[in-house]
Design an enzyme around this catalytic site. Structure first.
Site, PDB file in Angstrom:
ATOM      1  N   ASN A 186     109.073  77.370  -1.380  1.00 29.13           N
ATOM      2  CA  ASN A 186     110.439  77.148  -1.653  1.00 29.13           C
ATOM      3  C   ASN A 186     110.301  77.609  -3.182  1.00 29.13           C
ATOM      4  O   ASN A 186     109.789  76.700  -3.818  1.00 29.13           O
ATOM      5  CB  ASN A 186     111.010  75.820  -1.522  1.00 29.13           C
ATOM      6  CG  ASN A 186     112.425  75.860  -1.317  1.00 29.13           C
ATOM      7  OD1 ASN A 186     113.137  76.177  -2.655  1.00 29.13           O
ATOM      8  ND2 ASN A 186     113.087  75.175  -0.353  1.00 29.13           N
ATOM      9  N   LYS A 209     115.609  81.487  12.095  1.00 23.31           N
ATOM     10  CA  LYS A 209     114.182  80.937  11.418  1.00 23.31           C
ATOM     11  C   LYS A 209     113.187  80.956  12.716  1.00 23.31           C
ATOM     12  O   LYS A 209     113.537  80.441  13.518  1.00 23.31           O
ATOM     13  CB  LYS A 209     114.366  79.530  10.554  1.00 23.31           C
ATOM     14  CG  LYS A 209     113.070  79.319  10.042  1.00 23.31           C
ATOM     15  CD  LYS A 209     113.406  78.311   9.148  1.00 23.31           C
ATOM     16  CE  LYS A 209     112.014  77.879   8.237  1.00 23.31           C
ATOM     17  NZ  LYS A 209     111.558  78.823   7.438  1.00 23.31           N
ATOM     18  N   ARG A 229     108.646  98.324   6.586  1.00 22.85           N
ATOM     19  CA  ARG A 229     107.570  98.805   7.396  1.00 22.85           C
ATOM     20  C   ARG A 229     108.202 100.415   7.646  1.00 22.85           C
ATOM     21  O   ARG A 229     109.472 100.707   7.590  1.00 22.85           O
ATOM     22  CB  ARG A 229     107.585  98.177   8.967  1.00 22.85           C
ATOM     23  CG  ARG A 229     107.016  96.730   8.755  1.00 22.85           C
ATOM     24  CD  ARG A 229     107.057  96.213  10.011  1.00 22.85           C
ATOM     25  NE  ARG A 229     108.276  95.781  10.536  1.00 22.85           N
ATOM     26  CZ  ARG A 229     108.585  95.079  11.582  1.00 22.85           C
ATOM     27  NH1 ARG A 229     107.645  94.842  12.448  1.00 22.85           N
ATOM     28  NH2 ARG A 229     109.601  94.602  11.813  1.00 22.85           N
ATOM     29  N   HIS A 289     117.980  74.450   9.197  1.00 19.45           N
ATOM     30  CA  HIS A 289     117.848  75.915   8.846  1.00 19.45           C
ATOM     31  C   HIS A 289     118.815  76.617   9.662  1.00 19.45           C
ATOM     32  O   HIS A 289     118.882  76.118  10.975  1.00 19.45           O
ATOM     33  CB  HIS A 289     116.695  76.524   8.760  1.00 19.45           C
ATOM     34  CG  HIS A 289     115.851  75.897   7.520  1.00 19.45           C
ATOM     35  ND1 HIS A 289     115.018  74.944   7.521  1.00 19.45           N
ATOM     36  CD2 HIS A 289     115.733  76.502   6.288  1.00 19.45           C
ATOM     37  CE1 HIS A 289     114.217  74.927   6.299  1.00 19.45           C
ATOM     38  NE2 HIS A 289     114.886  75.848   5.487  1.00 19.45           N
TER      39      HIS A 289
HETATM   40  N1  LIG Z   1     109.941  80.658  -0.344  1.00 19.68           N
HETATM   41  C1  LIG Z   1     111.273  80.472  -0.363  1.00 19.68           C
HETATM   42  O1  LIG Z   1     111.810  79.977  -1.226  1.00 19.68           O
HETATM   43  C2  LIG Z   1     111.963  80.990   0.814  1.00 19.68           C
HETATM   44  C3  LIG Z   1     111.233  81.462   1.905  1.00 19.68           C
HETATM   45  N2  LIG Z   1     111.613  82.097   2.994  1.00 19.68           N
HETATM   46  C4  LIG Z   1     110.424  82.674   3.819  1.00 19.68           C
HETATM   47  O2  LIG Z   1     110.806  84.250   3.693  1.00 19.68           O
HETATM   48  C5  LIG Z   1     110.358  84.702   4.923  1.00 19.68           C
HETATM   49  C6  LIG Z   1     111.461  85.592   5.284  1.00 19.68           C
HETATM   50  O3  LIG Z   1     112.797  85.106   5.382  1.00 19.68           O
HETATM   51  P1  LIG Z   1     114.026  85.816   5.972  1.00 19.68           P
HETATM   52  O4  LIG Z   1     114.250  86.796   4.750  1.00 19.68           O
HETATM   53  O5  LIG Z   1     114.953  84.863   6.243  1.00 19.68           O
HETATM   54  O6  LIG Z   1     113.565  86.743   6.884  1.00 19.68           O
HETATM   55  P2  LIG Z   1     114.111  88.157   7.681  1.00 19.68           P
HETATM   56  O7  LIG Z   1     113.485  88.229   9.094  1.00 19.68           O
HETATM   57  O8  LIG Z   1     115.566  88.246   7.420  1.00 19.68           O
HETATM   58  O9  LIG Z   1     113.081  89.402   6.980  1.00 19.68           O
HETATM   59  C7  LIG Z   1     111.748  89.421   7.237  1.00 19.68           C
HETATM   60  C8  LIG Z   1     111.444  90.881   6.666  1.00 19.68           C
HETATM   61  O10 LIG Z   1     109.987  91.210   6.918  1.00 19.68           O
HETATM   62  C9  LIG Z   1     110.131  92.441   7.418  1.00 19.68           C
HETATM   63  N3  LIG Z   1     109.051  92.347   8.638  1.00 19.68           N
HETATM   64  C10 LIG Z   1     109.107  91.805   9.812  1.00 19.68           C
HETATM   65  N4  LIG Z   1     107.916  92.045  10.362  1.00 19.68           N
HETATM   66  C11 LIG Z   1     107.228  92.387   9.780  1.00 19.68           C
HETATM   67  C12 LIG Z   1     106.087  93.085   9.718  1.00 19.68           C
HETATM   68  N5  LIG Z   1     104.939  92.762  10.773  1.00 19.68           N
HETATM   69  N6  LIG Z   1     105.212  93.753   8.607  1.00 19.68           N
HETATM   70  C13 LIG Z   1     106.032  93.882   7.484  1.00 19.68           C
HETATM   71  N7  LIG Z   1     107.292  93.527   7.335  1.00 19.68           N
HETATM   72  C14 LIG Z   1     107.836  92.660   8.243  1.00 19.68           C
HETATM   73  C15 LIG Z   1     111.383  92.800   8.185  1.00 19.68           C
HETATM   74  O11 LIG Z   1     111.701  94.140   7.853  1.00 19.68           O
HETATM   75  P3  LIG Z   1     111.961  95.256   8.978  1.00 19.68           P
HETATM   76  O12 LIG Z   1     112.305  94.497  10.149  1.00 19.68           O
HETATM   77  O13 LIG Z   1     113.069  95.965   8.541  1.00 19.68           O
HETATM   78  O14 LIG Z   1     110.754  95.908   9.260  1.00 19.68           O
HETATM   79  C16 LIG Z   1     112.349  91.934   6.999  1.00 19.68           C
HETATM   80  O15 LIG Z   1     112.705  92.744   5.880  1.00 19.68           O
HETATM   81  C17 LIG Z   1     110.518  83.843   6.108  1.00 19.68           C
HETATM   82  O16 LIG Z   1     108.968  83.368   5.988  1.00 19.68           O
HETATM   83  C18 LIG Z   1     111.058  82.534   5.332  1.00 19.68           C
HETATM   84  O17 LIG Z   1     110.612  81.344   5.897  1.00 19.68           O
HETATM   85  C19 LIG Z   1     112.996  81.926   3.079  1.00 19.68           C
HETATM   86  C20 LIG Z   1     113.828  81.769   2.303  1.00 19.68           C
HETATM   87  C21 LIG Z   1     113.496  80.933   0.999  1.00 19.68           C
HETATM   88  O1  LIG Z   2     113.435  80.435   6.365  1.00 19.12           O
HETATM   89  C1  LIG Z   2     114.265  80.356   5.730  1.00 19.12           C
HETATM   90  O2  LIG Z   2     115.514  80.587   5.571  1.00 19.12           O
HETATM   91  C2  LIG Z   2     113.524  79.405   4.686  1.00 19.12           C
HETATM   92  N1  LIG Z   2     112.651  79.051   4.464  1.00 19.12           N
HETATM   93  C3  LIG Z   2     111.787  78.203   3.569  1.00 19.12           C
HETATM   94  C4  LIG Z   2     110.952  77.263   4.354  1.00 19.12           C
HETATM   95  O3  LIG Z   2     110.282  77.633   5.401  1.00 19.12           O
HETATM   96  O4  LIG Z   2     110.846  76.210   3.668  1.00 19.12           O
HETATM   97  C5  LIG Z   2     112.448  77.754   2.286  1.00 19.12           C
HETATM   98  C6  LIG Z   2     113.871  77.719   2.846  1.00 19.12           C
HETATM   99  O5  LIG Z   2     114.337  76.403   3.027  1.00 19.12           O
HETATM  100  C7  LIG Z   2     114.751  78.619   3.611  1.00 19.12           C
END
Ligand SMILES: NC(=O)C1=CN([C@@H]2O[C@H](COP(=O)(O)OP(=O)(O)OC[C@H]3O[C@@H](n4cnc5c(N)ncnc54)[C@H](OP(=O)(O)O)[C@@H]3O)[C@@H](O)[C@H]2O)C=CC1
Ligand SMILES: O=C(O)C1=N[C@H](C(=O)O)C[C@H](O)C1
Length: 268
Positions: A119, A153, A35, A149
């Site tokens: 995931n 989260k 952002r 987690h």
């Molecule tokens: N599919 C998978 O295998 C996995 C999925 N996840 C999912 O991925 C997502 C991110 O997890 P994680 O990295 O731990 O979370 P973080 O909170 O560490 O990161 C979130 C990111 O999103 C940005 N962000 C937050 N709000 C907004 C907004 N309104 N608009 C745009 N950007 C925004 C933040 O940027 P900034 O604040 O700098 O603007 C930051 O870079 C979660 O939904 C999680 O559940 C996580 C792990 C594995």
């Molecule tokens: O937020 C996380 O960290 C993760 N989110 C994903 C989920 O909600 O299933 C995947 C993973 O387990 C990590």
């Protein structure tokens, strides 16, 4: 070589993807998108390469082949608009999406390739198949799902836990809406309900366990991730696959041949 744009680039997962791209011989970081009001905006996103955290407005779409989104559900609409505007395939890894947002995925998939994965680990893709199989093979078993987690989260039950619950329901040809017990507040299970329990603690990366229990016997199928590199590499693998696809809505299962392997083994 494919050029990857990472959305949510400053987060835990965004950083893991950027790190994984530094050692990937077929994919490289083309844009680290945050952002405009992010505290990372304008800073260097990598140690040695000249990529800075930038905003979606400043994107140079001709330098990007595919987007990977690890932001939060609030950003989904804008991220899909970006993919549509520049006709870029997009891997969405964000969890906690509501029904409207899931419909929006399908809408975007009419014009661009979209892969949604709650995931991105191969282990969980395999678990999904095993859970479907086990649930069908043990039609009377009570099914409960536990997930753990890290303390930061923001959604629960995890997207993965819900995906596993849906796989169990599908294995029994049940409608998910009818068997989803969610996290029970009264502690009472419904007859065919699939219930969830959730732990949030310290730095746990991601753990899931599906239990199928009958009186006197219990099957437990579990998966643990101890390093976000697993998710990052899975997302990059999915992005490479998606780049070659026509518009449509895909899952990680579409990129693997687990169903074929299981069917072959089950025929023996
Ligand atoms: N599919 C998978 O295998 C996995 C999925 N996840 C999912 O991925 C997502 C991110 O997890 P994680 O990295 O731990 O979370 P973080 O909170 O560490 O990161 C979130 C990111 O999103 C940005 N962000 C937050 N709000 C907004 C907004 N309104 N608009 C745009 N950007 C925004 C933040 O940027 P900034 O604040 O700098 O603007 C930051 O870079 C979660 O939904 C999680 O559940 C996580 C792990 C594995
Ligand atoms: O937020 C996380 O960290 C993760 N989110 C994903 C989920 O909600 O299933 C995947 C993973 O387990 C990590």
């Amino acid at each position: 070589m494919i050029n990857v744009g990472v959305l949510g680039a400053s987060g835990r997962m965004g950083s893991a993807v950027i790190q994984a791209l530094t050692t990937d011989s077929d994919a490289k970081l083309a844009a680290a998108i945050v952002r405009k009001n992010s505290s990372s905006y304008g800073k260097s996103a990598t140690e040695n390469e000249p990529v800075h955290f930038t905003s979606a407005e400043e994107l140079q779409p001709d330098q990007i082949d595919v987007l990977i989104d690890f932001s939060l559900p609030e950003a989904l609409t804008e991220n899909l608009k970006l993919a549509e505007q520049y006709q870029l395939p997009i891997v969405i890894c964000t969890t906690g999406l509501n029904d409207e947002q899931k419909e929006r995925l399908a809408q975007a998939a009419e014009t661009v390739p979209v892969l949604y994965a709650s995931n991105t680990s191969i282990g969980i893709a395999l678990l999904e198949q095993l859970v479907g199989l086990s649930s069908a093979a043990l039609p009377d078993a009570d099914i409960e799902i536990f997930e753990a987690h890290h303390r930061h989260k923001k959604d629960g039950p995890s997207g993965t836990a819900i995906t596993l619950g849906q796989a169990a329901a599908k294995g029994r040809e049940q409608r998910w809406e009818e068997v989803n017990d969610g996290v029970r507040t009264d502690g009472v299970r419904s007859e065919k309900g699939i219930g969830f329990s959730v732990m949030r603690a310290a730095d746990i990366v991601g753990e899931h366990q599906v239990t199928l229990a009958v009186d006197g016997e219990r099957v437990e199928i579990g998966h643990r991730v101890s390093n976000r590199k697993i998710f990052a590499e899975g997302a990059i693998r999915a992005a490479k696959w998606l780049k070659e696809q026509a518009p449509g809505l895909f899952s990680l299962q579409d990129t693997l041949n687990l169903q074929d392997i299981l069917q072959r083994l089950l025929k023996r």
